[in-house]
Motif scaffolding. Structure first.
Motif, PDB file in Angstrom:
ATOM      1  N   SER A 145     -28.163  51.496 -32.426  1.00 23.43           N
ATOM      2  CA  SER A 145     -27.926  52.184 -31.150  1.00 23.43           C
ATOM      3  C   SER A 145     -26.542  51.864 -30.601  1.00 23.43           C
ATOM      4  N   THR A 146     -26.175  50.577 -30.687  1.00 24.18           N
ATOM      5  CA  THR A 146     -24.862  50.161 -30.197  1.00 24.18           C
ATOM      6  C   THR A 146     -23.748  50.862 -30.956  1.00 24.18           C
ATOM      7  N   MET A 147     -23.869  50.916 -32.282  1.00 21.59           N
ATOM      8  CA  MET A 147     -22.804  51.510 -33.087  1.00 21.59           C
ATOM      9  C   MET A 147     -22.761  53.033 -32.948  1.00 21.59           C
ATOM     10  N   VAL A 148     -23.899  53.660 -32.801  1.00 24.76           N
ATOM     11  CA  VAL A 148     -23.894  55.098 -32.543  1.00 24.76           C
ATOM     12  C   VAL A 148     -23.198  55.386 -31.218  1.00 24.76           C
ATOM     13  N   SER A 149     -23.405  54.521 -30.229  1.00 23.98           N
ATOM     14  CA  SER A 149     -22.755  54.713 -28.927  1.00 23.98           C
ATOM     15  C   SER A 149     -21.244  54.570 -29.021  1.00 23.98           C
ATOM     16  N   ARG A 150     -20.768  53.867 -30.069  1.00 22.19           N
ATOM     17  CA  ARG A 150     -19.327  53.736 -30.289  1.00 22.19           C
ATOM     18  C   ARG A 150     -18.769  54.868 -31.150  1.00 22.19           C
ATOM     19  N   GLY A 151     -19.615  55.820 -31.459  1.00 19.79           N
ATOM     20  CA  GLY A 151     -19.150  56.993 -32.179  1.00 19.79           C
ATOM     21  C   GLY A 151     -19.314  56.954 -33.678  1.00 19.79           C
ATOM     22  N   LEU A 152     -19.927  55.916 -34.226  1.00 21.58           N
ATOM     23  CA  LEU A 152     -20.089  55.864 -35.678  1.00 21.58           C
ATOM     24  C   LEU A 152     -21.165  56.840 -36.124  1.00 21.58           C
ATOM     25  N   ARG A 153     -20.868  57.538 -37.229  1.00 16.31           N
ATOM     26  CA  ARG A 153     -21.768  58.553 -37.752  1.00 16.31           C
ATOM     27  C   ARG A 153     -22.114  58.308 -39.214  1.00 16.31           C
ATOM     28  N   ALA A 154     -21.809  57.110 -39.701  1.00 14.74           N
ATOM     29  CA  ALA A 154     -22.140  56.738 -41.084  1.00 14.74           C
ATOM     30  C   ALA A 154     -22.546  55.276 -41.096  1.00 14.74           C
ATOM     31  N   PHE A 155     -23.597  54.962 -41.882  1.00  9.44           N
ATOM     32  CA  PHE A 155     -24.160  53.616 -41.899  1.00  9.44           C
ATOM     33  C   PHE A 155     -24.578  53.234 -43.311  1.00  9.44           C
ATOM     34  N   LYS A 156     -24.596  51.913 -43.536  1.00  3.97           N
ATOM     35  CA  LYS A 156     -25.109  51.349 -44.774  1.00  3.97           C
ATOM     36  C   LYS A 156     -26.128  50.272 -44.425  1.00  3.97           C
TER      37      LYS A 156
END
Length: 400
Positions: A167-178
């Motif tokens: 949730s935190t990283m999506v809020s920073r605009g990230l759209r790719a995850f591993k």
């Protein structure tokens, strides 16, 4: 511009949480995965310019050189050397490193030396590093956030922690995850399901098994994970186990075609992208992946490749084969991250979000202007060379 002196300082910076990856062969016991250790290189010159380099994320198992011993070696090889002869200086460093040095530490050290020399070259010419690498081809590098496994907690605690992290990283605009996976399949599937619940159906997700699975096992588990919501799988088979790649890459170099064939069979039997690292290995491993049609994406970690220039070669091999590239990471600080970002924006073929997690995974940096994610991406600083400067207060705070 000639090198007149060298300084080597060690720092150790905590990570935001203790990070675990699958290690089925137990080749890396006893590591402190709650923090990262670095040697920061400073090359002084007769023109008053300072070149910065970084030997990133040094593990105790590598039996690293002490800072004073590394400085002595650097001075012996580099003092009075002309930055215009930086390729020769780098080759001499490769020749002078101890014969028994850990293979990954060798690459990390050569990376740090090359980065400091390139930083000086950029300052000499008054140009950002990406200009020395052929010019800027992209405005920014999109980032893929890496979520590690958590040990010693209940499934519910891990899922809740993962939800907060994503949730935190999506809020920073990230759209790719591993997601790091490979130790507990049922738990991994639960983590993928929770990820999708938090991030939604359109965010890119890859699973990284670190080479935990035998070939047939990989096929079954990737199919399960694809049904749960992954788009790609990185390093699925034990033939390219990451612990072996780090500590004994020759075992894989000697069997490159067999490893590539194994990956190709997994790729043929599954529906998601297959991704593999190449930087630890000889160039022949990359060409084997191409020859066997083994992968959809190639992962290049410049620090494990021994430098930016060799990484460019690996990127170009992939580009010639029509295979896109991402830049992996060993968790770099400011100088190392800067070098990666310059390489990425100078590369037409780095089109898959890259695992540049240092700016978020470490609690602090040692540069005056740390990198920050903007809309899920990083951009290079526009000053000459790397574009970064050390913050002496931070260097003191995190000094070993």
């Amino acid at each position: 511009m000639k090198i007149t002196d060298v300084r080597v300082r060690e720092v150790s910076v905590p990570r935001i949480y203790t990070t675990y990856a699958a290690d089925p062969q137990n080749l890396q016991p006893g590591e402190d995965l709650s923090r990262s250790r670095y040697q920061i290189l400073e090359f002084f010159t007769d023109t008053g310019h300072l070149g910065l380099g970084e030997v990133p994320d040094i593990a105790d198992r590598m039996d690293p050189l002490r800072a004073g011993d590394l400085r002595d070696l650097l001075l012996r090889v580099l003092k009075d050397g002309d930055v215009a002869d930086r390729n020769d200086l780098g080759a001499r460093m490769a020749d002078e490193l101890p014969a028994g040095i850990h293979p990954e530490l060798r690459s990390l050290t050569l990376f740090g030396v090359e980065v400091a020399l390139l930083d000086l070259a950029g300052k000499h010419y008054g140009a950002p590093l990406y200009e020395l690498l052929g010019g800027r081809r992209q405005k920014r590098v999109d980032v893929c956030w890496v979520a590690y496994m958590r040990r010693g907690v209940s499934l519910l605690e891990e899922l809740d922690a993962l939800e907060n992290e994503i949730s935190t990283m999506v809020s920073r605009g990230l759209r790719a995850f591993k997601l790091k996976v490979g130790e507990d399949h049922s738990r991994d599937l639960d983590r993928i399901v929770r990820f999708r619940r938090v991030a939604g159906p359109d965010v890119y997700l890859k699973a990284d098994a670190s080479g935990a699975w035998e070939e047939d096992e990989a096929v079954g588990k990737i199919r399960d994970m694809a049904a749960a919501g992954i788009d790609a799988c990185e390093t699925p088979v034990v033939a390219v186990n990451r612990a072996v790649a780090n500590d004994n890459p020759e075992r894989i170099n000697e069997n490159a075609d067999a490893a590539a064939s194994s990956l190709a069979r997994v790729r043929k039997k599954t529906s998601v992208q297959i991704i593999e690292h190449v930087a630890d290995f000889d160039d022949g491993f990359t060409t084997a992946l191409v020859r066997h049609g083994a992968v959809d994406v190639i992962n290049v970690i410049p620090s494990q490749a021994g430098g930016i220039l060799r990484s460019q070669r690996l990127i170009h091999i992939a580009q010639a084969a029509g295979i896109p590239v991402l830049l992996g990471s060993t968790v770099e600080m400011g100088p190392g991250t800067a070098a990666f970002v310059h390489l990425a924006v100078a590369s037409q073929n780095v089109t898959v979000p890259s695992d540049l997690v240092g700016p978020g995974l470490l609690v602090d940096d040692i540069c005056k202007t740390p990198f920050r994610y903007r809309d899920g991406a990083l951009e290079p600083f526009e000053k000459p060379g790397l574009g970064v400067e050390l913050d002496e207060e931070r260097m003191k705070q995190w000094a070993v």
